[in-house]
Motif scaffolding. Structure first.
Motif, PDB file in Angstrom:
ATOM      1  N   ALA A   1       5.698  16.758 133.443  1.00 53.51           N
ATOM      2  CA  ALA A   1       4.408  17.257 133.875  1.00 53.51           C
ATOM      3  C   ALA A   1       3.718  18.303 132.749  1.00 53.51           C
ATOM      4  O   ALA A   1       2.460  17.971 132.573  1.00 53.51           O
ATOM      5  CB  ALA A   1       4.547  18.104 134.993  1.00 53.51           C
ATOM      6  N   GLU A   2       4.409  18.936 131.950  1.00 57.41           N
ATOM      7  CA  GLU A   2       4.029  19.426 130.871  1.00 57.41           C
ATOM      8  C   GLU A   2       3.830  18.951 129.656  1.00 57.41           C
ATOM      9  O   GLU A   2       3.867  19.319 128.534  1.00 57.41           O
ATOM     10  CB  GLU A   2       4.776  21.018 130.836  1.00 57.41           C
ATOM     11  CG  GLU A   2       4.906  21.910 131.984  1.00 57.41           C
ATOM     12  CD  GLU A   2       3.342  22.522 132.489  1.00 57.41           C
ATOM     13  OE1 GLU A   2       2.581  22.715 131.350  1.00 57.41           O
ATOM     14  OE2 GLU A   2       3.053  22.624 133.377  1.00 57.41           O
ATOM     15  N   ASP A   3       4.474  17.918 129.740  1.00 59.09           N
ATOM     16  CA  ASP A   3       4.477  16.893 128.477  1.00 59.09           C
ATOM     17  C   ASP A   3       5.128  17.495 127.266  1.00 59.09           C
ATOM     18  O   ASP A   3       4.675  17.502 126.254  1.00 59.09           O
ATOM     19  CB  ASP A   3       2.978  16.484 128.041  1.00 59.09           C
ATOM     20  CG  ASP A   3       3.031  15.301 127.118  1.00 59.09           C
ATOM     21  OD1 ASP A   3       3.870  14.572 127.104  1.00 59.09           O
ATOM     22  OD2 ASP A   3       1.896  15.146 126.257  1.00 59.09           O
ATOM     23  N   ILE A   4       6.435  17.936 127.587  1.00 58.73           N
ATOM     24  CA  ILE A   4       7.221  18.718 126.580  1.00 58.73           C
ATOM     25  C   ILE A   4       7.704  17.427 126.018  1.00 58.73           C
ATOM     26  O   ILE A   4       8.515  16.537 126.296  1.00 58.73           O
ATOM     27  CB  ILE A   4       8.441  19.340 127.320  1.00 58.73           C
ATOM     28  CG1 ILE A   4       7.966  20.471 128.294  1.00 58.73           C
ATOM     29  CG2 ILE A   4       9.335  20.113 126.360  1.00 58.73           C
ATOM     30  CD1 ILE A   4       7.028  21.664 127.641  1.00 58.73           C
ATOM     31  N   SER A   5       7.953  17.645 124.625  1.00 59.13           N
ATOM     32  CA  SER A   5       8.474  16.758 123.366  1.00 59.13           C
ATOM     33  C   SER A   5       9.794  16.828 123.411  1.00 59.13           C
ATOM     34  O   SER A   5      10.371  17.816 123.679  1.00 59.13           O
ATOM     35  CB  SER A   5       7.796  16.740 122.214  1.00 59.13           C
ATOM     36  OG  SER A   5       7.842  18.121 121.560  1.00 59.13           O
ATOM     37  N   THR A   6      10.389  15.816 122.876  1.00 59.59           N
ATOM     38  CA  THR A   6      11.928  15.802 122.451  1.00 59.59           C
ATOM     39  C   THR A   6      12.142  17.206 121.563  1.00 59.59           C
ATOM     40  O   THR A   6      13.235  17.918 121.733  1.00 59.59           O
ATOM     41  CB  THR A   6      12.434  14.767 122.006  1.00 59.59           C
ATOM     42  OG1 THR A   6      12.234  13.433 123.013  1.00 59.59           O
ATOM     43  CG2 THR A   6      13.921  14.628 121.653  1.00 59.59           C
ATOM     44  N   GLU A   7      11.370  16.989 120.586  1.00 61.45           N
ATOM     45  CA  GLU A   7      11.470  18.344 119.489  1.00 61.45           C
ATOM     46  C   GLU A   7      11.700  19.556 120.129  1.00 61.45           C
ATOM     47  O   GLU A   7      12.243  20.574 119.709  1.00 61.45           O
ATOM     48  CB  GLU A   7      10.391  17.983 118.605  1.00 61.45           C
ATOM     49  CG  GLU A   7      10.596  16.595 117.678  1.00 61.45           C
ATOM     50  CD  GLU A   7      10.119  15.612 118.407  1.00 61.45           C
ATOM     51  OE1 GLU A   7       9.453  15.460 119.362  1.00 61.45           O
ATOM     52  OE2 GLU A   7      10.557  14.454 117.985  1.00 61.45           O
ATOM     53  N   ALA A   8      10.656  19.686 121.168  1.00 59.19           N
ATOM     54  CA  ALA A   8      10.391  20.987 121.922  1.00 59.19           C
ATOM     55  C   ALA A   8      11.541  21.631 122.657  1.00 59.19           C
ATOM     56  O   ALA A   8      11.904  22.878 122.948  1.00 59.19           O
ATOM     57  CB  ALA A   8       9.184  21.124 122.912  1.00 59.19           C
TER      58      ALA A   8
END
Length: 288
Positions: free
Chosen positions: A243-250
């Protein structure tokens, strides 16, 4: 005598529930033995959902009895509403002549008198008083009970598949355990967990899932956690990441101990565990 389940009734899992082979064997063993299936495991490992999926897979109605600390075994059979009868008698209501109007049928009574076999879930039995399981021994064993107020014996038309869940909050009596088929749901390994996630989020990016699972199991492995995150909490966390479009890097590097994961409040549910994890992260950064 209650009729046994049909021989072709076997649980083979479902598309929406990842059941291990030993769990499927346990369900089918309970069906064959005509004994209650006692399911234990960590909270959030899908014990309650199992009953729902078994009922759907076997095309059987599901009846649920969720146990609280104040629940008494008698409530599952029936309750006599003496207060209502007294009030109606004072009002001159003709219904007081028939005591049946004041007998409230419990979940077991409903399951026993159902026109077809049902799955009966007795959820979190360990929440109740220690005598609660013993008070149900005869009813679950013989599939019958006596109603003293109406002087009638209620006998099951069909033997329900009884699934009982426990979070291991207290020990259950030996006499009760002898009458059950027991299965402990082990916490899923990473491969099984990936299958579970695939059921709920089939289009989740593989890189994000791999990093999320690595973070999740690293947190679970932290020594001293008061409450380890469960399967249901992992699914909640993944839903938030999407939902928050968290990336793998994050989510950080492979060394999870050097970063506090985003939205960790879905995984860590008390301040002691949050502080513990934050201290470990801080210590790891200093040692780099």
């Amino acid at each position: 005598m209650p009729q046994p389940p049909q021989k072709n009734h076997r649980f083979e899992g479902s598309q929406s529930y990842v059941a291990t082979d030993d769990l499927k064997l346990a369900v089918n063993a309970a069906l064959t033995l005509q004994r209650p299936l006692l399911i234990k495991g960590e909270p959030g490992t899908g014990k309650t959902m199992l009953a729902e999926e078994v009922a759907t897979a076997l095309d059987m109605p599901l009846m649920q009895w969720h146990i609280k600390s104040t629940t008494k075994a008698q409530q599952g059979l029936y309750e006599y509403d003496a207060v209502s009868r007294l009030r109606d008698s004072q009002l001159g209501d003709e219904r007081v002549r028939d005591i049946h109007h004041y007998i409230v049928r419990g979940v077991l009574w409903q399951a026993f008198t159902a026109e077809q076999p049902v799955v009966l879930l007795i959820d979190e039995i360990d929440k109740a008083d220690i005598e609660f399981p013993n008070d149900l021994l005869r009813e679950l064993d013989r599939m019958e009970f006596y109603v003293y107020e109406t002087r009638e014996m209620v006998v099951a038309k069909h033997r329900p598949l009884v699934i009982i869940t426990s979070n291991n909050e207290k020990e259950l009596p030996d006499a009760f355990l002898r009458r059950c088929f027991f299965h402990y749901i082990k916490f899923p390994d990473q491969e099984t967990m990936q299958q579970i996630v695939d059921v709920h989020y089939p289009y989740l990016q593989k890189d994000l899932l791999a990093q999320a699972l690595h973070t999740f199991y690293t947190i679970r492995d932290v020594a001293g956690l008061k409450k380890k995150p469960s399967t249901s909490e992992l699914l909640d966390w993944l839903k938030l990441l999407i939902a928050e479009d968290i990336s793998t890097e994050a989510l950080g590097s492979q060394d999870v101990k050097t970063i506090v994961p985003p939205l960790h409040g879905a995984l860590l549910k008390n301040e002691q565990d949050v502080h513990l994890f934050e201290r470990l992260v801080s210590m790891s950064r200093k040692n780099r």
